[in-house]
Enzyme design. Structure first.
Site, short mmCIF file in Angstrom:
data_model
loop_
_atom_site.label_atom_id
_atom_site.label_comp_id
_atom_site.label_asym_id
_atom_site.label_seq_id
_atom_site.Cartn_x
_atom_site.Cartn_y
_atom_site.Cartn_z
N GLY A 48 0.09 22.57 10.81
CA GLY A 48 -0.07 23.86 10.18
C GLY A 48 0.02 23.71 8.67
O GLY A 48 -0.47 22.73 8.10
N CYS A 49 0.66 24.65 8.01
CA CYS A 49 0.79 24.62 6.55
C CYS A 49 1.36 23.29 6.08
O CYS A 49 2.49 22.92 6.42
CB CYS A 49 1.69 25.77 6.10
SG CYS A 49 2.17 25.67 4.37
#
Length: 211
Positions: free
Chosen positions: A32-33
């Site tokens: 993800g991020c």
């Protein structure tokens, strides 16, 4: 036992470089991020450096805006350099799997879309360890995980703006006004629900969350 192992490899400050006799290896993961993955793994003893960027897509030297718009096939990734004499690749993957939601195929937390999906990019020599990490996570959760093991891919670093974002004192303009990047990151991470969901999935085995 798991908690004792994690206690040996986690530190509260920045990562130590370890003793002089280092055996430097790298892990390439998508969680993800990439700011969050970098922030988490800078806290692991034996990790030497974490760089954020992109991998797995069809275009060369992609930029952040192109990747997040979609269509490049790239994922946000973190390239983790570590001293294998201090922390093993298997331990890195154990921590990684328990820092994400491996049950979510559509992205991670508030960040949706292909570029925010999870993966372990493994060399042929790393593949068995990567598959074992997936299997252990699945067994612990009692259900299949969707995080795949993918072939190692070229790593394209993101621009300097994104490197070390969670630790930067540089100012950025937000909807709350000007904030340091580190403060803006903290607000983003909380609002995105990352830690809350990881705690829900992993409970006491979530290594980067204070319970």
């Amino acid at each position: 036992m798991i908690r004792r192992i994690l206690a040996l490899v986690l530190v509260l400050g920045t990562a130590a470089t370890g003793a002089a006799a280092q055996r430097i290896e790298t892990a390439l993961v998508a969680g993800g991020c990439f700011w969050c993955v970098e922030s988490d793994f800078r806290r692991v003893e034996g990790v030497i450096d974490v760089s954020v960027g992109f991998a797995g897509g069809r275009t060369e030297n992609p930029d952040y805006n192109a990747v997040t718009r979609g269509g490049t096939g790239h994922l946000e990734v973190a390239q983790i350099s570590f001293d294998a004499e201090a922390v093993s690749y298997a331990q890195i993957l154990h921590l990684f799997m328990r820092s994400i939601d491996p049950l979510d195929a559509g992205g991670q937390f508030c960040d949706r879309g292909e570029s925010y999906t999870t993966a372990i990019f493994a060399t042929p020599e790393q593949r068995a360890e990567a598959e074992a990490a997936i299997a252990r996570a699945s067994a612990e959760l009692g259900q299949p995980v969707v995080t795949p093991v993918r072939e190692i891919a070229a790593f394209w670093p993101a621009d300097e703006y994104h490197q070390g974002y969670a630790y930067s004192s540089e100012l950025v303009l937000t909807r709350f006004g000007p904030l340091t990047r580190s403060t803006a990151y903290g607000r983003y991470r909380e609002a995105c629900g990352r830690d809350a969901r990881v705690r829900e999935v992993w409970g006491e085995d979530a290594p980067f969350i204070r319970h």
